[in-house]
Design a protein around this motif. Structure first.
Motif, PDB file in Angstrom:
ATOM      1  N   PHE A   7       0.822  -1.199   0.000  1.00  0.00           N
ATOM      2  CA  PHE A   7       0.000   0.000   0.000  1.00  0.00           C
ATOM      3  C   PHE A   7       0.863   1.258   0.000  1.00  0.00           C
ATOM      4  O   PHE A   7       0.511   2.252  -0.632  1.00  0.00           O
ATOM      5  CB  PHE A   7      -0.940  -0.004   1.212  1.00  0.00           C
ATOM      6  CG  PHE A   7      -2.283  -0.599   0.931  1.00  0.00           C
ATOM      7  CD1 PHE A   7      -3.362   0.212   0.587  1.00  0.00           C
ATOM      8  CD2 PHE A   7      -2.481  -1.965   0.996  1.00  0.00           C
ATOM      9  CE1 PHE A   7      -4.603  -0.334   0.321  1.00  0.00           C
ATOM     10  CE2 PHE A   7      -3.714  -2.519   0.732  1.00  0.00           C
ATOM     11  CZ  PHE A   7      -4.780  -1.709   0.388  1.00  0.00           C
ATOM     12  N   PHE A   8       1.971   1.210   0.711  1.00  0.00           N
ATOM     13  CA  PHE A   8       2.862   2.369   0.736  1.00  0.00           C
ATOM     14  C   PHE A   8       3.458   2.619  -0.650  1.00  0.00           C
ATOM     15  O   PHE A   8       3.563   3.772  -1.097  1.00  0.00           O
ATOM     16  CB  PHE A   8       3.978   2.131   1.755  1.00  0.00           C
ATOM     17  CG  PHE A   8       4.903   3.298   1.916  1.00  0.00           C
ATOM     18  CD1 PHE A   8       4.470   4.467   2.533  1.00  0.00           C
ATOM     19  CD2 PHE A   8       6.200   3.248   1.438  1.00  0.00           C
ATOM     20  CE1 PHE A   8       5.321   5.557   2.677  1.00  0.00           C
ATOM     21  CE2 PHE A   8       7.059   4.323   1.580  1.00  0.00           C
ATOM     22  CZ  PHE A   8       6.611   5.485   2.199  1.00  0.00           C
ATOM     23  N   LEU A   9       3.822   1.542  -1.342  1.00  0.00           N
ATOM     24  CA  LEU A   9       4.341   1.683  -2.706  1.00  0.00           C
ATOM     25  C   LEU A   9       3.276   2.245  -3.638  1.00  0.00           C
ATOM     26  O   LEU A   9       3.561   3.135  -4.459  1.00  0.00           O
ATOM     27  CB  LEU A   9       4.829   0.317  -3.205  1.00  0.00           C
ATOM     28  CG  LEU A   9       5.405   0.281  -4.627  1.00  0.00           C
ATOM     29  CD1 LEU A   9       6.635   1.185  -4.728  1.00  0.00           C
ATOM     30  CD2 LEU A   9       5.767  -1.149  -5.019  1.00  0.00           C
ATOM     31  N   ARG A  10       2.046   1.744  -3.497  1.00  0.00           N
ATOM     32  CA  ARG A  10       0.954   2.275  -4.313  1.00  0.00           C
ATOM     33  C   ARG A  10       0.685   3.742  -4.001  1.00  0.00           C
ATOM     34  O   ARG A  10       0.356   4.530  -4.890  1.00  0.00           O
ATOM     35  CB  ARG A  10      -0.322   1.459  -4.054  1.00  0.00           C
ATOM     36  CG  ARG A  10      -0.299   0.050  -4.625  1.00  0.00           C
ATOM     37  CD  ARG A  10      -0.424   0.057  -6.133  1.00  0.00           C
ATOM     38  NE  ARG A  10      -1.638   0.723  -6.549  1.00  0.00           N
ATOM     39  CZ  ARG A  10      -2.833   0.137  -6.664  1.00  0.00           C
ATOM     40  NH1 ARG A  10      -2.953  -1.139  -6.358  1.00  0.00           N
ATOM     41  NH2 ARG A  10      -3.879   0.830  -7.070  1.00  0.00           N
ATOM     42  N   ALA A  11       0.839   4.119  -2.742  1.00  0.00           N
ATOM     43  CA  ALA A  11       0.626   5.518  -2.365  1.00  0.00           C
ATOM     44  C   ALA A  11       1.682   6.415  -2.990  1.00  0.00           C
ATOM     45  O   ALA A  11       1.389   7.536  -3.425  1.00  0.00           O
ATOM     46  CB  ALA A  11       0.640   5.658  -0.838  1.00  0.00           C
ATOM     47  N   ILE A  12       2.928   5.936  -3.045  1.00  0.00           N
ATOM     48  CA  ILE A  12       3.993   6.714  -3.685  1.00  0.00           C
ATOM     49  C   ILE A  12       3.709   6.885  -5.174  1.00  0.00           C
ATOM     50  O   ILE A  12       3.873   7.977  -5.743  1.00  0.00           O
ATOM     51  CB  ILE A  12       5.360   6.028  -3.467  1.00  0.00           C
ATOM     52  CG1 ILE A  12       5.737   6.071  -1.981  1.00  0.00           C
ATOM     53  CG2 ILE A  12       6.444   6.709  -4.302  1.00  0.00           C
ATOM     54  CD1 ILE A  12       7.029   5.346  -1.669  1.00  0.00           C
ATOM     55  N   LYS A  21      -9.084   4.753   4.143  1.00  0.00           N
ATOM     56  CA  LYS A  21      -9.714   3.797   5.046  1.00  0.00           C
ATOM     57  C   LYS A  21      -8.775   2.668   5.463  1.00  0.00           C
ATOM     58  O   LYS A  21      -8.680   2.327   6.645  1.00  0.00           O
ATOM     59  CB  LYS A  21     -10.960   3.203   4.375  1.00  0.00           C
ATOM     60  CG  LYS A  21     -12.064   4.224   4.123  1.00  0.00           C
ATOM     61  CD  LYS A  21     -13.245   3.595   3.405  1.00  0.00           C
ATOM     62  CE  LYS A  21     -14.344   4.611   3.137  1.00  0.00           C
ATOM     63  NZ  LYS A  21     -15.486   4.017   2.402  1.00  0.00           N
ATOM     64  N   LEU A  22      -8.080   2.086   4.479  1.00  0.00           N
ATOM     65  CA  LEU A  22      -7.283   0.900   4.771  1.00  0.00           C
ATOM     66  C   LEU A  22      -5.902   1.222   5.332  1.00  0.00           C
ATOM     67  O   LEU A  22      -5.312   0.390   6.031  1.00  0.00           O
ATOM     68  CB  LEU A  22      -7.129   0.043   3.502  1.00  0.00           C
ATOM     69  CG  LEU A  22      -8.413  -0.570   2.960  1.00  0.00           C
ATOM     70  CD1 LEU A  22      -8.111  -1.478   1.784  1.00  0.00           C
ATOM     71  CD2 LEU A  22      -9.143  -1.358   4.045  1.00  0.00           C
ATOM     72  N   GLY A  23      -5.363   2.413   5.017  1.00  0.00           N
ATOM     73  CA  GLY A  23      -4.042   2.768   5.532  1.00  0.00           C
ATOM     74  C   GLY A  23      -3.959   2.690   7.049  1.00  0.00           C
ATOM     75  O   GLY A  23      -3.144   1.928   7.606  1.00  0.00           O
ATOM     76  N   GLY A  57      -2.194  -0.226   9.307  1.00  0.00           N
ATOM     77  CA  GLY A  57      -1.122   0.274  10.155  1.00  0.00           C
ATOM     78  C   GLY A  57      -1.326  -0.069  11.615  1.00  0.00           C
ATOM     79  O   GLY A  57      -0.398  -0.516  12.301  1.00  0.00           O
ATOM     80  N   THR A  58      -2.539   0.109  12.097  1.00  0.00           N
ATOM     81  CA  THR A  58      -2.809  -0.220  13.501  1.00  0.00           C
ATOM     82  C   THR A  58      -2.875  -1.727  13.738  1.00  0.00           C
ATOM     83  O   THR A  58      -2.691  -2.186  14.868  1.00  0.00           O
ATOM     84  CB  THR A  58      -4.138   0.419  13.960  1.00  0.00           C
ATOM     85  OG1 THR A  58      -5.187   0.052  13.045  1.00  0.00           O
ATOM     86  CG2 THR A  58      -4.022   1.927  14.002  1.00  0.00           C
ATOM     87  N   ALA A  97       6.105   1.803  13.974  1.00  0.00           N
ATOM     88  CA  ALA A  97       6.493   1.987  12.575  1.00  0.00           C
ATOM     89  C   ALA A  97       5.323   1.679  11.646  1.00  0.00           C
ATOM     90  O   ALA A  97       5.046   2.429  10.704  1.00  0.00           O
ATOM     91  CB  ALA A  97       7.690   1.102  12.236  1.00  0.00           C
ATOM     92  N   THR A  98       4.615   0.583  11.902  1.00  0.00           N
ATOM     93  CA  THR A  98       3.473   0.241  11.058  1.00  0.00           C
ATOM     94  C   THR A  98       2.366   1.277  11.187  1.00  0.00           C
ATOM     95  O   THR A  98       1.702   1.616  10.196  1.00  0.00           O
ATOM     96  CB  THR A  98       2.928  -1.144  11.430  1.00  0.00           C
ATOM     97  OG1 THR A  98       2.592  -1.166  12.834  1.00  0.00           O
ATOM     98  CG2 THR A  98       3.939  -2.232  11.148  1.00  0.00           C
ATOM     99  N   THR A  99       2.180   1.803  12.372  1.00  0.00           N
ATOM    100  CA  THR A  99       1.152   2.831  12.571  1.00  0.00           C
ATOM    101  C   THR A  99       1.484   4.109  11.807  1.00  0.00           C
ATOM    102  O   THR A  99       0.622   4.701  11.157  1.00  0.00           O
ATOM    103  CB  THR A  99       0.993   3.148  14.067  1.00  0.00           C
ATOM    104  OG1 THR A  99       0.668   1.956  14.777  1.00  0.00           O
ATOM    105  CG2 THR A  99      -0.101   4.172  14.288  1.00  0.00           C
ATOM    106  N   VAL A 100       2.748   4.524  11.871  1.00  0.00           N
ATOM    107  CA  VAL A 100       3.159   5.751  11.174  1.00  0.00           C
ATOM    108  C   VAL A 100       3.027   5.586   9.664  1.00  0.00           C
ATOM    109  O   VAL A 100       2.527   6.478   8.970  1.00  0.00           O
ATOM    110  CB  VAL A 100       4.611   6.115  11.560  1.00  0.00           C
ATOM    111  CG1 VAL A 100       5.138   7.232  10.665  1.00  0.00           C
ATOM    112  CG2 VAL A 100       4.679   6.547  13.019  1.00  0.00           C
ATOM    113  N   VAL A 101       3.461   4.450   9.133  1.00  0.00           N
ATOM    114  CA  VAL A 101       3.354   4.212   7.689  1.00  0.00           C
ATOM    115  C   VAL A 101       1.889   4.210   7.261  1.00  0.00           C
ATOM    116  O   VAL A 101       1.523   4.763   6.206  1.00  0.00           O
ATOM    117  CB  VAL A 101       4.033   2.876   7.311  1.00  0.00           C
ATOM    118  CG1 VAL A 101       3.760   2.535   5.845  1.00  0.00           C
ATOM    119  CG2 VAL A 101       5.524   2.959   7.549  1.00  0.00           C
TER     120      VAL A 101
END
Length: 202
Positions: A26-31, A118-120, A124-125, A157-161
């Protein structure tokens, strides 16, 4: 009595790797979304500036010349739908169907940003319970500070991402909503003006 808590504990532990992998995807897709958004932002600003200058002077006679004067932007929904409208001014059913389809396309595009919003944070949490929150306190009780620090590091770290992913979704959603609302309004205005002028000539 301890069977159920232990089962939940191992299930939570087992979700750590899938959650981290999904979060990275998801982080890659966000970038990628952010990069495409900035390119589209520059393209739309250039197009909208020229389009606004000629919007009030559009007539059935100069519509073709207007399309030729606009910047080349094959992927622009505005130009694509404007070309179709200009070829079917006299077909009210087709034009209304085209405008409705454009609105559906806009909702589909906005849905990508809503998905990140919604899913980020959710994914993350999920990294917090999946990163063994029980050993946080167990490690503290046993004096294993290093293990506790590592688990907390993964959790935060997962929460921040996840929050970063949501932030990309919020920014792109707000801007794109204004884009599509303006373009929808412009297309409806053009259709009504040209249709009225064409009817008056007849």
């Amino acid at each position: 009595m301890e069977t159920i808590p232990n089962t939940l504990f191992w299930i939570s532990n087992g979700l750590l790797v899938p959650v981290v992998v999904l979060l990275l995807l998801f982080f890659l897709r966000a970038i990628i979304l952010a990069g495409g958004f900035f390119g589209e932002f520059y393209q739309r600003m250039k197009l909208q500036k020229q389009f606004t200058e000629t919007l009030e002077n559009i007539t059935p006679e100069n519509i073709d010349g207007l399309l030729q004067q606009l910047p080349s932007a094959g992927n622009s929904p505005l130009l694509r739908n404007l070309s179709k409208l200009s070829a079917h001014w006299d077909d009210a059913a087709y034009c209304e169907h085209l405008l409705a389809n454009y609105e559906m396309e806009a909702e589909k595009e906005l849905g990508r940003s809503r998905t990140f919003i919604k899913l980020g944070p959710m994914i993350g949490t999920d990294g917090y319970p999946s990163s063994r929150w029980v050993p946080h306190w167990w490690g503290l009780a046993q004096g294993d500070i290093s293990s506790m620090a590592y688990n907390m590091q993964v959790a935060f770290a997962t929460t921040v991402v996840g929050l970063v992913i949501a932030a990309v979704g919020v920014i792109t959603l707000q801007v794109k909503q204004r884009w599509y609302a303006r373009e929808m309004n412009d297309l409806e205005y053009l259709y009504k003006v040209i249709s009225r002028q064409t009817a008056e000539k007849e």
